[in-house]
Scaffold this motif. Structure first.
Motif, mmCIF file in Angstrom:
data_model
loop_
_atom_site.group_PDB
_atom_site.id
_atom_site.type_symbol
_atom_site.label_atom_id
_atom_site.label_comp_id
_atom_site.label_asym_id
_atom_site.label_seq_id
_atom_site.Cartn_x
_atom_site.Cartn_y
_atom_site.Cartn_z
ATOM 1 N N ILE A 61 0.848 -1.185 0.000
ATOM 2 C CA ILE A 61 0.000 0.000 0.000
ATOM 3 C C ILE A 61 0.888 1.241 0.000
ATOM 4 O O ILE A 61 1.843 1.323 0.774
ATOM 5 C CB ILE A 61 -0.915 0.014 1.244
ATOM 6 C CG1 ILE A 61 -1.837 -1.203 1.245
ATOM 7 C CG2 ILE A 61 -1.732 1.295 1.305
ATOM 8 C CD1 ILE A 61 -2.617 -1.378 2.517
ATOM 9 N N LEU A 62 0.556 2.180 -0.854
ATOM 10 C CA LEU A 62 1.300 3.428 -0.908
ATOM 11 C C LEU A 62 0.975 4.255 0.326
ATOM 12 O O LEU A 62 -0.181 4.597 0.573
ATOM 13 C CB LEU A 62 0.935 4.206 -2.183
ATOM 14 C CG LEU A 62 1.728 5.481 -2.439
ATOM 15 C CD1 LEU A 62 3.213 5.159 -2.577
ATOM 16 C CD2 LEU A 62 1.209 6.192 -3.663
ATOM 17 N N MET A 63 1.990 4.527 1.128
ATOM 18 C CA MET A 63 1.796 5.302 2.355
ATOM 19 C C MET A 63 2.754 6.476 2.359
ATOM 20 O O MET A 63 3.827 6.413 1.759
ATOM 21 C CB MET A 63 2.090 4.446 3.591
ATOM 22 C CG MET A 63 1.140 3.326 3.842
ATOM 23 S SD MET A 63 1.571 2.509 5.397
ATOM 24 C CE MET A 63 0.473 1.118 5.337
ATOM 25 N N ALA A 64 2.361 7.514 3.059
ATOM 26 C CA ALA A 64 3.257 8.660 3.235
ATOM 27 C C ALA A 64 4.484 8.201 4.016
ATOM 28 O O ALA A 64 4.400 7.306 4.859
ATOM 29 C CB ALA A 64 2.531 9.770 3.979
ATOM 30 N N SER A 65 5.607 8.828 3.744
ATOM 31 C CA SER A 65 6.850 8.409 4.409
ATOM 32 C C SER A 65 6.762 8.607 5.921
ATOM 33 O O SER A 65 7.336 7.828 6.681
ATOM 34 C CB SER A 65 8.052 9.157 3.837
ATOM 35 O OG SER A 65 7.914 10.542 4.058
ATOM 36 N N ARG A 66 6.028 9.625 6.366
ATOM 37 C CA ARG A 66 5.862 9.825 7.821
ATOM 38 C C ARG A 66 5.088 8.675 8.448
ATOM 39 O O ARG A 66 5.402 8.224 9.542
ATOM 40 C CB ARG A 66 5.135 11.137 8.107
ATOM 41 C CG ARG A 66 6.013 12.334 7.993
ATOM 42 C CD ARG A 66 5.290 13.558 8.463
ATOM 43 N NE ARG A 66 6.194 14.695 8.415
ATOM 44 C CZ ARG A 66 5.860 15.909 8.710
ATOM 45 N NH1 ARG A 66 4.622 16.176 9.091
ATOM 46 N NH2 ARG A 66 6.727 16.882 8.650
ATOM 47 N N GLN A 115 4.899 5.574 7.260
ATOM 48 C CA GLN A 115 5.800 4.408 7.258
ATOM 49 C C GLN A 115 6.800 4.501 8.397
ATOM 50 O O GLN A 115 7.063 3.518 9.083
ATOM 51 C CB GLN A 115 6.535 4.300 5.920
ATOM 52 C CG GLN A 115 5.704 3.740 4.813
ATOM 53 C CD GLN A 115 6.536 3.491 3.561
ATOM 54 O OE1 GLN A 115 7.650 3.976 3.419
ATOM 55 N NE2 GLN A 115 5.970 2.735 2.643
ATOM 56 N N SER A 116 7.347 5.685 8.594
ATOM 57 C CA SER A 116 8.324 5.882 9.670
ATOM 58 C C SER A 116 7.672 5.661 11.034
ATOM 59 O O SER A 116 8.254 5.003 11.907
ATOM 60 C CB SER A 116 8.897 7.293 9.573
ATOM 61 O OG SER A 116 9.785 7.532 10.620
ATOM 62 N N LEU A 117 6.452 6.179 11.215
ATOM 63 C CA LEU A 117 5.739 5.999 12.479
ATOM 64 C C LEU A 117 5.464 4.525 12.744
ATOM 65 O O LEU A 117 5.698 4.027 13.849
ATOM 66 C CB LEU A 117 4.423 6.785 12.451
ATOM 67 C CG LEU A 117 3.546 6.663 13.685
ATOM 68 C CD1 LEU A 117 4.226 7.306 14.891
ATOM 69 C CD2 LEU A 117 2.185 7.289 13.455
ATOM 70 N N LEU A 118 5.005 3.791 11.725
ATOM 71 C CA LEU A 118 4.721 2.361 11.879
ATOM 72 C C LEU A 118 6.006 1.580 12.191
ATOM 73 O O LEU A 118 6.010 0.679 13.013
ATOM 74 C CB LEU A 118 4.053 1.806 10.619
ATOM 75 C CG LEU A 118 2.643 2.323 10.332
ATOM 76 C CD1 LEU A 118 2.164 1.843 8.973
ATOM 77 C CD2 LEU A 118 1.675 1.909 11.418
ATOM 78 N N GLY A 119 7.096 1.946 11.521
ATOM 79 C CA GLY A 119 8.384 1.292 11.780
ATOM 80 C C GLY A 119 8.878 1.549 13.187
ATOM 81 O O GLY A 119 9.344 0.641 13.879
ATOM 82 N N ASN A 120 8.769 2.800 13.631
ATOM 83 C CA ASN A 120 9.199 3.145 14.993
ATOM 84 C C ASN A 120 8.335 2.459 16.046
ATOM 85 O O ASN A 120 8.840 2.038 17.091
ATOM 86 C CB ASN A 120 9.181 4.666 15.194
ATOM 87 C CG ASN A 120 10.280 5.357 14.417
ATOM 88 O OD1 ASN A 120 11.290 4.748 14.064
ATOM 89 N ND2 ASN A 120 10.082 6.616 14.105
ATOM 90 N N LEU A 121 7.031 2.346 15.765
ATOM 91 C CA LEU A 121 6.143 1.638 16.689
ATOM 92 C C LEU A 121 6.570 0.172 16.819
ATOM 93 O O LEU A 121 6.578 -0.380 17.920
ATOM 94 C CB LEU A 121 4.691 1.733 16.224
ATOM 95 C CG LEU A 121 3.655 1.039 17.108
ATOM 96 C CD1 LEU A 121 3.688 1.582 18.533
ATOM 97 C CD2 LEU A 121 2.267 1.186 16.511
ATOM 98 N N GLY A 122 6.957 -0.443 15.698
ATOM 99 C CA GLY A 122 7.458 -1.820 15.737
ATOM 100 C C GLY A 122 8.700 -1.956 16.592
ATOM 101 O O GLY A 122 8.839 -2.911 17.364
ATOM 102 N N ILE A 123 9.596 -0.979 16.491
ATOM 103 C CA ILE A 123 10.828 -0.993 17.298
ATOM 104 C C ILE A 123 10.484 -0.865 18.786
ATOM 105 O O ILE A 123 11.023 -1.581 19.628
ATOM 106 C CB ILE A 123 11.786 0.134 16.853
ATOM 107 C CG1 ILE A 123 12.325 -0.177 15.449
ATOM 108 C CG2 ILE A 123 12.926 0.320 17.843
ATOM 109 C CD1 ILE A 123 13.056 0.972 14.790
ATOM 110 N N VAL A 124 9.551 0.038 19.097
ATOM 111 C CA VAL A 124 9.138 0.234 20.494
ATOM 112 C C VAL A 124 8.491 -1.043 21.038
ATOM 113 O O VAL A 124 8.805 -1.482 22.156
ATOM 114 C CB VAL A 124 8.169 1.440 20.622
ATOM 115 C CG1 VAL A 124 7.520 1.490 21.983
ATOM 116 C CG2 VAL A 124 8.910 2.738 20.333
#
Length: 197
Positions: free
Chosen positions: A53-58, A60-69
């Protein structure tokens, strides 16, 4: 004066209540399966969705950071579990620790061997092989614990690994997300809710 003292004690009460809640959750059978199952499911499902799914880079970054947390929280809770077990460690738990420690060493060796032979990492090959090794660890853990839902989940994880081998890498991520759901999350919830305090 009393209201000031009450305000000072309130954060301590909240922290102590949160600590009791975490201990109640963590030390019930199936809790770590639930915890790590959801973390891994989230990780692979989000990787799949961000590639499909095409997502805004922000976003994607938020989802990635949530995964790290989430991964960091799961790691901290796991360390807490290992350090603060209320009862002596059962032989079964020691065996399971050996299985999962060996799994992580095996995953590193798979990359080293693949790079040594192919002079590169082929991720479409690596991913199904990882899934097979993880499935093996789940099946062995299910056998050690004599927990048939975990055993069945590991077998299904292995079947999904085989199915993933014929798919592109993005779809392999979806197969693994489904695998964590079936092999960890569902058996974890079943074990957790069947356990009586």
């Amino acid at each position: 004066m009393e209201s000031e003292q009450h305000q000072e004690e309130q954060p301590v009460e909240v922290f102590s209540g949160l600590s009791r809640l975490i201990q109640h959750f963590v030390f019930r059978p199936g809790a770590l399966l639930i915890l790590w199952g959801w973390v891994m499911f989230y990780s692979y499902a989000m990787n799949y969705l961000t590639q499909k799914i095409l997502m805004a880079s922000r976003t994607q970054s938020l989802l990635g950071n949530l995964g790290i947390v989430l991964g960091a929280i799961a790691f901290i809770i796991t360390i807490f579990y290992l350090l603060r077990q209320a009862k002596p460690v059962a032989r079964q738990e020691i065996y399971i620790r050996y299985v999962w420690a060996s799994l992580f060493v095996s995953l590193v060796l798979i990359n080293l061997i693949q790079y040594n032979v192919l002079q590169q990492i082929n991720f479409e090959l690596q991913h199904p092989i990882y899934m097979v090794v993880i499935a093996f660890a789940i099946v062995v853990s299910g056998g050690i614990l004599q927990y048939r839902f975990l055993l069945a989940g590991g077998i299904i994880f292995g079947i999904l690994a085989y199915m993933a081998s014929s798919l592109p890498l993005t779809d392999q991520l979806l197969m693994e997300a489904i695998g964590w759901l079936v092999a960890f999350i569902l058996p974890g919830h079943i074990r957790y809710f069947r356990h009586k305090d």
